[in-house]
Design an enzyme around this catalytic site. Structure first.
Site, short mmCIF file in Angstrom:
data_model
loop_
_atom_site.label_atom_id
_atom_site.label_comp_id
_atom_site.label_asym_id
_atom_site.label_seq_id
_atom_site.Cartn_x
_atom_site.Cartn_y
_atom_site.Cartn_z
N SER C 23 -0.45 1.70 0.54
CA SER C 23 0.54 1.91 -0.50
C SER C 23 1.46 0.69 -0.67
O SER C 23 1.92 0.11 0.30
CB SER C 23 1.39 3.13 -0.13
OG SER C 23 2.39 3.35 -1.10
N LYS C 47 1.02 2.90 -4.93
CA LYS C 47 2.41 2.55 -4.69
C LYS C 47 3.22 3.85 -4.63
O LYS C 47 2.97 4.77 -5.40
CB LYS C 47 2.91 1.68 -5.85
CG LYS C 47 4.40 1.35 -5.86
CD LYS C 47 4.74 0.27 -4.88
CE LYS C 47 6.24 0.12 -4.66
NZ LYS C 47 6.56 -0.61 -3.42
N LEU C 75 11.16 0.27 -3.39
CA LEU C 75 10.36 1.36 -3.94
C LEU C 75 10.31 1.37 -5.47
O LEU C 75 10.24 2.41 -6.11
CB LEU C 75 10.89 2.73 -3.44
CG LEU C 75 10.74 2.95 -1.93
CD1 LEU C 75 11.45 4.22 -1.50
CD2 LEU C 75 9.27 3.01 -1.51
N CYS C 132 12.15 6.70 3.98
CA CYS C 132 13.08 6.57 2.85
C CYS C 132 14.42 7.10 3.29
O CYS C 132 14.50 8.01 4.12
CB CYS C 132 12.62 7.41 1.66
SG CYS C 132 10.91 7.19 1.22
N ILE C 193 1.10 2.19 10.99
CA ILE C 193 2.53 2.33 10.84
C ILE C 193 3.01 1.80 9.49
O ILE C 193 2.31 1.02 8.85
CB ILE C 193 3.29 1.53 11.95
CG1 ILE C 193 2.88 0.05 11.95
CG2 ILE C 193 3.05 2.14 13.30
CD1 ILE C 193 3.65 -0.85 12.92
N GLY C 219 2.04 -7.63 8.21
CA GLY C 219 1.16 -8.76 8.48
C GLY C 219 0.76 -8.86 9.95
O GLY C 219 1.17 -8.04 10.77
N GLY C 246 -1.11 -5.20 9.90
CA GLY C 246 -1.61 -6.51 10.30
C GLY C 246 -3.10 -6.68 10.29
O GLY C 246 -3.61 -7.69 10.79
N GLY C 267 -2.88 -3.84 3.95
CA GLY C 267 -1.74 -4.06 3.06
C GLY C 267 -1.61 -5.53 2.69
O GLY C 267 -2.23 -6.01 1.74
C1 LIG Z 1 5.18 -5.66 -0.53
C2 LIG Z 1 4.95 -4.37 0.19
C3 LIG Z 1 5.28 -3.16 -0.42
C4 LIG Z 1 5.10 -1.96 0.24
N1 LIG Z 1 5.40 -0.78 -0.39
C5 LIG Z 1 5.16 0.40 0.24
C6 LIG Z 1 5.42 1.64 -0.43
O1 LIG Z 1 5.81 1.69 -1.58
N2 LIG Z 1 5.19 2.79 0.27
C7 LIG Z 1 4.73 2.80 1.54
O2 LIG Z 1 4.54 3.87 2.13
N3 LIG Z 1 4.46 1.64 2.19
C8 LIG Z 1 4.67 0.44 1.57
N4 LIG Z 1 4.38 -0.74 2.23
C9 LIG Z 1 3.89 -0.71 3.62
C10 LIG Z 1 2.38 -0.87 3.67
O3 LIG Z 1 1.74 0.20 3.04
C11 LIG Z 1 1.90 -0.98 5.13
O4 LIG Z 1 2.26 0.19 5.82
C12 LIG Z 1 2.52 -2.17 5.84
O5 LIG Z 1 2.59 -3.28 4.98
C13 LIG Z 1 1.76 -2.58 7.10
O6 LIG Z 1 0.45 -2.98 6.81
P1 LIG Z 1 0.01 -4.54 6.61
O7 LIG Z 1 0.50 -5.28 7.81
O8 LIG Z 1 -1.48 -4.47 6.49
O9 LIG Z 1 0.66 -5.01 5.37
C14 LIG Z 1 4.57 -1.96 1.56
C15 LIG Z 1 4.24 -3.17 2.18
C16 LIG Z 1 4.42 -4.37 1.51
C17 LIG Z 1 4.05 -5.63 2.21
#
Ligand SMILES: Cc1cc2nc3c(=O)[nH]c(=O)nc-3n(C[C@H](O)[C@H](O)[C@H](O)COP(=O)(O)O)c2cc1C
Ligand SMILES: Cc1cc2nc3c(=O)[nH]c(=O)nc-3n(C[C@H](O)[C@H](O)[C@H](O)COP(=O)(O)OP(=O)(O)OC[C@H]3O[C@@H](n4cnc5c(N)ncnc54)[C@H](O)[C@@H]3O)c2cc1C
Ligand SMILES: Cc1cc2nc3c(=O)[nH]c(=O)nc-3n(C[C@H](O)[C@H](O)[C@H](O)COP(=O)(O)OP(=O)(O)OC[C@H]3O[C@@H](n4cnc5c(N)ncnc54)[C@H](O)[C@@H]3O)c2cc1C
Ligand SMILES: Cc1cc2nc3c(=O)[nH]c(=O)nc-3n(C[C@H](O)[C@H](O)[C@H](O)COP(=O)(O)O)c2cc1C
Ligand code: FES
Ligand code: FES
Lengths: 252, 307, 307, 252
Positions: C23, C47, C75, C132, C193, C219, C246, C267
């Site tokens: 998301s 999203k 958000l 949130c 997470i 990341g 990550g 993500g």
């Molecule tokens: C730019 C950005 C926007 C995000 N927006 C949301 C969101 O709207 N809702 C949500 O539950 N998580 C959101 N996340 C969290 C990601 O879904 C994910 O849990 C988090 O980035 C860890 O994964 P990653 O290291 O692969 O990015 C967002 C992450 C990023 C980087």
């Protein structure tokens, strides 16, 4: 011991994936002993984060040599260095082989890149004792004879020399290879060293093992590199108390 | 321009500069002294000492991760007796300020260690590592438990007049609550942060890459988290903070001071650049010159938040 | 050798493979579909949608850190109404499984959103973002509060039969307690997470680098932490886990599955390599071939811990 | 739009710290419009993590050009690329300048590396309208005239051309520079664009701003690049709705 800025003088490909780097390092060159190592900052930024440990492979005047295979990110970066590049190197670290004693034959047993410390040891011992070298590799592309003397080769697939492990080769020829005045100097993967430990015990021959393990600092401050002592219920540190240990001293 | 004043105060302890070497990342000083002049460093914090010696964990104890490393050393240390007999004499020689980090598995052990070390003139203060398992409570971490942190601080405070620093765990929802309880029970400062809990697996064997399964994550990867924890404490509790987590250079150090740190500690970077401490001190001086300030204290908690 | 079976189940939802797009990192699918074939992906998580549209935070919203990035998007989203009218039609076209992520500032808002979206056939499940602020409780995060997470799960469960996934916050001491409460109240799975709280400052201006002051760290930097959280849940609670944090490539994905994840989300990597999802699916297939296993399910929670 | 593997063909130093890279990129070259940009994966590992956005500076047949200064780690890595190196590039991204309308003079205003998109715009407009270029830099080492026409220079320290900002230079010559059929095309640091926005309003001249901001994805999925709309209470995205905006459209 110093954090020296060494300067790359040449980088040669010994095998498809194995490199030999020569670098100007006056201070380390003047201090280092066979099987001591250096902890190398491979890049000039924070990636990769940790230094990488490498044995000093050889010394020529002001210059030291490293032999390495491309493994992951760190060794890839090293393999792309150019002549004139500066590299920060901590060294010499640890204790080298102990050859200041009476013996008449150095039996070198090396597995894979475990050959790295032996060109230097060979150079130091060449006029003093007989040297016999047994080296093992996965296949002929992993066999490097640079700087060694009296070399017999074993490869897992038989593509060069004896087909089998270097331990098989040793076992098959132990009568002719080992006598009273022999010391085994060894370096290689832990399973090989473990087998060798057993061999040395059974055949009652002095055996020094140059060990490897994950390291952060390389000089005794992180405690990241333990190896269990066989005499006391405690850990020794590979970087500070080793990397060379008597085979009776540690539990692998 | 006059000399830059780098002095900072933690309770009644004045440090010549705010750069400290973090516990567990410089042993007892001897090995790193071959590469750097420890007398120039603000203070050295010793490897965690416990009442009895600890062997530590079997290998593998460390593994590199993206911009970080995991460690599970297992609080390997020589124990209180050997520490006093063998390590303090060396620490005396190097003319740096020595803060002793204490680890324990029970509140009584914290108290006992502090009592013994209180007599040692060379020890100028204590850092209490509460990220240890509480053996009496079945191995739960003291550091996650507000009551335990309060109790430890109170009991240790009762047996020493030297400065006490509580080293906080980041593995909690609101770190400022822990800083508050430490302050209320008489701590002179808090250190933030200890390592984050992490792990890594070998995908071919299915085994964890470190024997202890989980380890503590340190290095640049955790810097944003550490900064946020320092800021949270700074905005909520009036106590000197020692910032630690991912500091690699003077810029990172400044960032922590802006976020609210009175002093900083460097850990992982010592493994990579044993002269980092001295380089950071020089960098801080130059920064002050560029900013045309004469005292580094001016930047502590100088953050400017959008209104 | 027969085809590798990559199917995984989350409650009564079967996914053709375990690779989900996280998301907030693929919007509503339209932009990324220019670079990758979304029909091949296990599922897309939209999203976060809230009842009313949200503008999001002023710039700067993102900043790069060591092996990571901080984001405070706030958000930003089109709101439930526009989502249903304008975004779902596109999502229908792309023939991927759609899971809708819901964000809200009150328990009632979570329920209201779920109710409305329950009627939409294209939405195959819900991911409830509990990271949130709870406006009724003065802005404290739902995600840190066991009772709140339990309540949200219970109330949302009451209005839908579609799978519910609770997306857990890592900024807590024991994440498995939250997974437990989610399970007990009827959740079908948990995602672990969400981002870690972090910050960064400009050392010349003293201003935070992101307008919101703190942001969420994502990341490779957070991978060890995410893995440890997945492992903790896996060892303590019997509920399907979706691992996230990550993941950059198939090796990382395997590591999460070994640590206990039934499926994984990517993500940040989508920003860098929009084809990462498809590459990971291919990598998982090859891994199974090399390991000579025919079903990826065999590796889930296959960790071998020292005894 | 594509994730294209481009191949470095040349890398030229235009100024002590400013580089011009030419690379073979058939697909992007055939699609790109002036002031569209690309998001570049500067390394082939995960460091630095994010891509870096750069304007397409020029197009020649199959090749595209980037102009950049060495700023941090990302641009340093770019500056060390060698001929033949492959680089992954997402592009073309965003919306370019809008010149498909009636006008007779393109007044280019660029600050620092803001000149980057203008060689390409100049090439496209050269036979159609009059072009006048005002460029500003900190000092003469930051002035690049590559690919521009009718250039006047302003430097902060007066080391080349007019002493002052490019806005000062514009203000001082506005009578001769601006007439009814003029469109200002501008790119540069935000404070400069802000000043120009005001200038355009006061002087009632059409003005297109190519904006910059931190970006993660560059194509609309992260929402990391907001700029406030001046007409509605909402944010536009620099990467998707921009980077070029009419100066009346946004609040900087
Ligand atoms: C730019 C950005 C926007 C995000 N927006 C949301 C969101 O709207 N809702 C949500 O539950 N998580 C959101 N996340 C969290 C990601 O879904 C994910 O849990 C988090 O980035 C860890 O994964 P990653 O290291 O692969 O990015 C967002 C992450 C990023 C980087
Ligand atoms: C005392 C000592 C001497 C060594 N001498 C040599 C030598 O002369 N030639 C040579 O080719 N190799 C030698 N090695 C192994 C060498 O350090 C690793 O091959 C190298 O660190 C791999 O780094 P990488 O980034 O390419 O690999 P990666 O696998 O990406 O490294 C990831 C992490 O694991 C560590 N690591 C990976 N493999 C090893 C290993 N085998 N031993 C210890 N840590 C490892 C790295 O240091 C790094 O922290 C020696 C190791 C030690 C401890
Ligand atoms: C649409 C667009 C077009 C651009 N075109 C050009 C160009 O043609 N030539 C050129 O030299 N520069 C251009 N820039 C700026 C360029 O992206 C940055 O100089 C570059 O990202 C710096 O990376 P670094 O790693 O060297 O610097 P660092 O400062 O180390 O980068 C750290 C982080 O900040 C971001 N960042 C730093 N400076 C900027 C900036 N000015 N704008 C946006 N993000 C930034 C980086 O992307 C990275 O995420 C453009 C930026 C945008 C948004
Ligand atoms: C190898 C290693 C051992 C550590 N040992 C201790 C310790 O014994 N006691 C303690 O309080 N902290 C210990 N720490 C934590 C550090 O003091 C520091 O809080 C943490 O590493 C974060 O800082 P850094 O990112 O600069 O390393 C250790 C850290 C590392 C990397
Ligand atoms: S590697 Fe740090 S103590 Fe051995
Ligand atoms: S940079 Fe990601 S939406 Fe604009």
């Amino acid at each position: 011991m110093i954090n020296e800025k060494i300067i790359v003088q040449s980088l040669e490909k010994l095998q498809p994936n194995i490199y030999l780097m020569k670098a100007k390092a006056p201070v380390i060159a003047s201090q280092v002993k066979p099987s001591q190592f250096c902890n190398i900052k491979v890049s000039d930024n924070d990636f990769p984060l940790l230094r990488r440990p490498f044995s000093v492979c050889d010394v020529q005047g002001d210059s030291i040599f490293f032999m390495f295979d491309v493994h992951g990110e760190g060794t890839r970066i090293l393999s792309e260095k150019m002549i004139g590049d500066e590299i920060e190197v901590l060294g010499p670290l640890g204790n080298g082989f102990n050859y200041n004693k009476k013996f008449n034959k150095a039996l070198i047993i090396a597995g894979g890149l475990g050959v790295a410390p032996f060109p230097f040891l060979t150079k130091v011992l060449i006029d003093k004792v007989e040297i016999v070298s047994l080296i093992g590799g996965r296949n002929k592309n992993y066999v490097v004879k640079y700087g060694l003397k009296n070399v017999s080769v074993a490869t897992d697939d038989g593509s060069e020399g004896y087909k089998g492990t270097v331990l098989d080769l040793l076992e098959a020829n132990k009568e002719s290879l080992i006598d009273d005045g022999t010391i085994i100097f060894s370096c290689g993967p832990t399973p090989m060293l473990k087998a060798l430990q057993k061999f040395a015990e059974q055949n009652n021959v002095e055996c020094q093992l140059s060990t490897e393990c994950a390291m952060a600092c390389g000089f005794g401050i992180c405690q990241g590199c333990p190896v269990h002592s066989s005499t006391e219920d405690k850990y020794l540190l590979v970087c500070k108390d080793g990397p060379v240990f008597d085979s009776k001293e540690i539990v692998l | 321009m006059s000399e830059i004043d780098l002095q900072v105060k933690l309770g009644n302890l004045t440090l010549k500069n705010p750069v400290l070497l973090a516990s567990g990342t410089v042993g007892y000083g001897n090995e790193i002294s071959q590469f750097t002049d420890l007398s120039k460093i603000g203070a050295i914090i010793t490897k965690s000492v416990s009442l009895k010696p600890r062997k530590g964990n079997p290998p593998q104890r460390i593994v590199e991760t993206a911009s970080g490393m995991l460690n599970a050393i297992g609080l390997a240390n020589v124990g209180l007796e050997v520490f006093v007999k063998e390590k303090i004499p060396f620490l005396k020689e190097i003319q740096s300020t020595i803060i002793c980090n204490i680890a324990a598995s029970s509140i009584e052990e914290y108290v006992e260690c502090t009592k013994v070390l209180d007599h040692e003139d060379e020890i100028k203060g204590f850092e209490i590592n509460v990220s240890c398992p509480n053996v009496k409570e079945g191995g739960l971490e003291f550091g996650n438990n507000l009551t335990a942190v309060g109790k430890i601080t109170e009991k240790v405070r009762a047996v020493t007049n030297k400065p006490i620093i509580i080293k906080l765990s980041p593995n909690v929802a609101r770190i400022s609550e822990f800083a508050k309880v430490a302050k209320d029970e008489g701590a002179d400062a808090v250190s933030a942060i200890n390592t984050l809990v992490g792990t890594a697996f070998d995908i071919w064997t299915g085994k964890p890459k470190i024997y202890n399964v989980t380890g503590g994550l340190s290095g640049p990867a955790i810097k944003p988290v550490a900064l946020a924890k320092v800021l949270e404490i700074s905005r909520n509790v009036d106590i000197p903070i020692i910032g630690v987590g991912g500091i690699m250079n003077w810029k990172d150090a400044v960032e922590f001071m802006i976020a609210g740190a009175t002093a900083i500690q460097i850990g992982t970077v010592n493994f990579i650049n044993p002269q980092a401490g001295i380089e950071i001190i020089e960098g801080l001086k130059n920064y002050c010159k560029q900013k045309e300030i004469t005292s580094l204290a001016e930047i502590i908690a100088s953050y400017k938040l959008p209104s």
